[in-house]
Write a protein that holds these residues in place. Structure first.
Motif, short mmCIF file in Angstrom:
data_model
loop_
_atom_site.label_atom_id
_atom_site.label_comp_id
_atom_site.label_asym_id
_atom_site.label_seq_id
_atom_site.Cartn_x
_atom_site.Cartn_y
_atom_site.Cartn_z
N HIS A 1 68.23 23.83 0.34
CA HIS A 1 67.28 24.10 1.43
C HIS A 1 65.93 23.46 1.10
O HIS A 1 65.42 23.62 -0.01
N LEU A 2 65.36 22.77 2.06
CA LEU A 2 64.10 22.06 1.85
C LEU A 2 62.90 22.85 2.34
O LEU A 2 61.76 22.45 2.13
N LEU A 3 63.15 23.99 3.01
CA LEU A 3 62.08 24.83 3.54
C LEU A 3 62.09 26.20 2.89
O LEU A 3 63.06 26.58 2.23
N ALA A 4 61.00 26.94 3.07
CA ALA A 4 60.88 28.31 2.55
C ALA A 4 61.09 29.30 3.69
O ALA A 4 60.52 29.15 4.77
N ARG A 5 61.92 30.30 3.45
CA ARG A 5 62.21 31.30 4.47
C ARG A 5 61.28 32.50 4.29
O ARG A 5 61.19 33.08 3.21
N VAL A 6 60.61 32.87 5.38
CA VAL A 6 59.66 33.99 5.35
C VAL A 6 60.01 34.96 6.47
O VAL A 6 60.37 34.55 7.58
#
Length: 254
Positions: free
Chosen positions: A135-140
């Motif tokens: 995954h290249l993004l951060a999950r918030v």
């Protein structure tokens, strides 16, 4: 993961997928990927699928594509893949995946994979290319809930988030060789990264935005903030602006 490569003719290049956890948590949620490939033999190199890459579909436990390409025995291969296949602005040059102007506010989980140094001398040894996506993004996620002790003291306690928003971070960015840069303009309170409304809270917790928020990995700057407008027990609306840098120092990919 599934019977990847099912039905592929002997000697065909097939694909399978390993997954890491985050917003997309199962390979069945990945309906398609785009794959680029190169091979080198006798000192010369060529593309497997062309510079635009090849869309590969997942259905019935197998990854398939058309027209089928075949392994050249003795050549060394490298493959690069991006999910979802519809992502625009993607190029692969000299073994580096680059993505220009990715819009994270659209909420698509962006993943990439690389498999290199693959070579076969015999057809009987051929296996599907194993692509382990990262995954290249951060999950918030923003979760609102009633304080348990307060709810015990005040029978029938209620709280409603009329509106919430997350803003201050950029909505677009460029990716190259494992790093995000070239961020666009910051989102604002008027045009936030994401917003939610009319959520009734309980003691277990409610996702205020109702979905995963996928942000660029980066240091949390002082302008990153959460805005919340809420009421307790049907009372007067209250507003809060909560700086994020007091809660977390960095958003991390994956």
């Amino acid at each position: 993961v599934g019977e990847a490569g099912n039905g592929m003719p002997e000697g065909a290049i097939g694909f399978t997928s390993g997954m890491t956890k985050a917003a997309v948590t199962d390979v069945s949620e990945m309906k398609n990927i785009r794959v680029w490939g190169t091979y080198t033999k006798d000192g010369s190199s060529a593309d497997v699928f062309g510079t635009a890459g090849q869309e590969v579909h997942y259905a019935g436990g197998a990854w398939t594509y058309s027209p089928v390409r075949y392994w050249i025995l003795g050549a060394e291969y490298a493959f690069h893949a991006v999910h979802p296949a519809e992502v625009t602005g993607v190029t692969v040059e000299n073994g580096v995946i680059e993505i220009k102007g990715f819009d994270a506010t659209e909420g698509h989980d962006l993943m990439a994979a690389t498999a290199s140094g693959i070579s076969y001398a015999e057809v009987s040894k051929i296996q599907p290319v194993a692509l382990k996506f990262k995954h290249l993004l951060a999950r918030v996620e923003l979760v609102g809930k009633l304080d348990g002790q307060s709810a015990e003291i005040v029978p029938g306690m209620t709280a409603t988030v009329e509106k919430a928003s997350l803003y201050g971070m950029s909505g677009t960015g460029d990716y190259a060789d494992g790093t995000w840069r070239g961020f666009g303009e910051a989102t604002t309170a008027e045009v936030p990264f994401v917003s939610g409304s009319n959520k009734t809270l309980d003691t277990e917790g409610v996702s205020v935005f109702g979905e995963d928020v996928l942000l660029f990995p980066q240091q949390v700057e002082r302008d990153f903030a959460i805005y919340v407008r809420y009421s307790v027990n049907g009372g007067e609306m209250q507003e809060q602006i909560i700086p994020l840098n007091g809660l977390v120092g960095e958003f991390v990919a994956g």
